[in-house]
Design an enzyme around this catalytic site. Sequence first.
Site, PDB file in Angstrom:
ATOM      1  N   SER A   1      -1.881 -49.911-109.065  1.00 38.04           N
ATOM      2  CA  SER A   1      -1.077 -50.080-108.006  1.00 38.04           C
ATOM      3  C   SER A   1      -0.359 -51.480-108.278  1.00 38.04           C
ATOM      4  O   SER A   1       0.138 -51.601-109.329  1.00 38.04           O
ATOM      5  CB  SER A   1      -1.400 -49.657-106.728  1.00 38.04           C
ATOM      6  OG  SER A   1      -0.482 -49.454-105.689  1.00 38.04           O
TER       7      SER A   1
ATOM      8  N   ASP B   1       3.656 -38.632-106.622  1.00 42.47           N
ATOM      9  CA  ASP B   1       2.841 -40.007-105.952  1.00 42.47           C
ATOM     10  C   ASP B   1       3.800 -40.248-104.825  1.00 42.47           C
ATOM     11  O   ASP B   1       5.202 -40.654-104.860  1.00 42.47           O
ATOM     12  CB  ASP B   1       2.953 -41.091-107.022  1.00 42.47           C
ATOM     13  CG  ASP B   1       2.426 -42.363-106.507  1.00 42.47           C
ATOM     14  OD1 ASP B   1       2.283 -42.676-105.099  1.00 42.47           O
ATOM     15  OD2 ASP B   1       1.969 -43.226-107.259  1.00 42.47           O
TER      16      ASP B   1
ATOM     17  N   HIS C   1      -1.160 -40.856-105.062  1.00 41.18           N
ATOM     18  CA  HIS C   1      -1.442 -42.115-105.580  1.00 41.18           C
ATOM     19  C   HIS C   1      -2.871 -42.729-105.733  1.00 41.18           C
ATOM     20  O   HIS C   1      -3.529 -42.635-104.646  1.00 41.18           O
ATOM     21  CB  HIS C   1      -0.752 -43.132-104.273  1.00 41.18           C
ATOM     22  CG  HIS C   1      -0.494 -44.761-104.701  1.00 41.18           C
ATOM     23  ND1 HIS C   1       0.339 -45.067-105.650  1.00 41.18           N
ATOM     24  CD2 HIS C   1      -1.253 -45.601-104.139  1.00 41.18           C
ATOM     25  CE1 HIS C   1       0.175 -46.384-105.573  1.00 41.18           C
ATOM     26  NE2 HIS C   1      -0.687 -46.893-104.813  1.00 41.18           N
TER      27      HIS C   1
END
Length: 326
Positions: free
Chosen positions: A140, A267, A295
């Site tokens: 991320s 996502d 995600h």
Amino acid sequence: MHESFRPLTGASNPHLQTLLPRLVRRRVRLKPHWQRLELPDGDFVDLAWSEDPAQAAGKPRVVLFHGLEGNFYSPYAHGLLSAWREKGWLGVVMHFRGCSGVPNRKQRIYHSGETEDARFFLRWLRATHGEVPTAAVGVSLGGNMLACYLAQQGADSLLQAAVIVSAPLMLEPCSLRMDQGFSRVYQHYLLGQLKQNATRKLLHYPDTLPLKLPQLRALRRIRDFDDVITSRVHGFSNATDYYRRCSALPLLPAIQTPLLIIHAKDDPFMTDAVIPDIANLPRNIEYQLTEFGGHVGFVGGSLNKPHMWLEYRIPSWLSPYLEPAT
């Protein structure tokens, strides 16, 4: 066998995929070896190793750069470190400043394009623990940061290979996405974590952030946080300036290190803006876009026997670079 991802039976929904790791990986599978690394500016970062590095001389190693307000206890972090240890590798989470539960001393914190601490750490790692095959994984926010670092370093990344998972490679579209639909639930949670961290810092070091507690409590979006804290602390004019200058997508062609980028189409933190034009990617970058996964989810298998696909896919992809054929 582990190259393609199939979601857990009956759980292809992106929100289920995003939340499932917290259920599947509730139990921490290893006890980390903690170390505090002092930085040149008088601050520090905390390291969580899969084992005592002094006892792991010569082992291939993998560095993990976590996501926004992540840490060793994030399901993907201790899960991946356990998977690497099972492979006979040494794993380490480099916590960004203030993310290990202890407020950092200086005004600086961390952000999606802040590569200085990673650069210092990787140089320290080689100088202190020798030259062995080394890889990095960025998740991320940590993935966007890692991409920025790789682009800046060119051929001198100190890494044999890298993997980036669920990275918001275009920050502004992703910030707008967090204001829409169910994604606002994630924004509320992450903003709560950011505020908690900033509150801890203000209580210890009252003059290190450009606002007081009542102003902090009034923030309603991550973009507001980036406007009044992240951008001002790090020399950007506002959140828009920060997002545009630190998005890694335009930098990908400059990367020379072998790199795997993994995104899920569904996502809930992303938009199609993060998907690179494959034709413009250098040959050393492999891009994998899965239909499902949410995600940093990617939970496969069955309810009785769920499996964390990233814990297979990442070691499998890194193996040729960390364990070259003799």
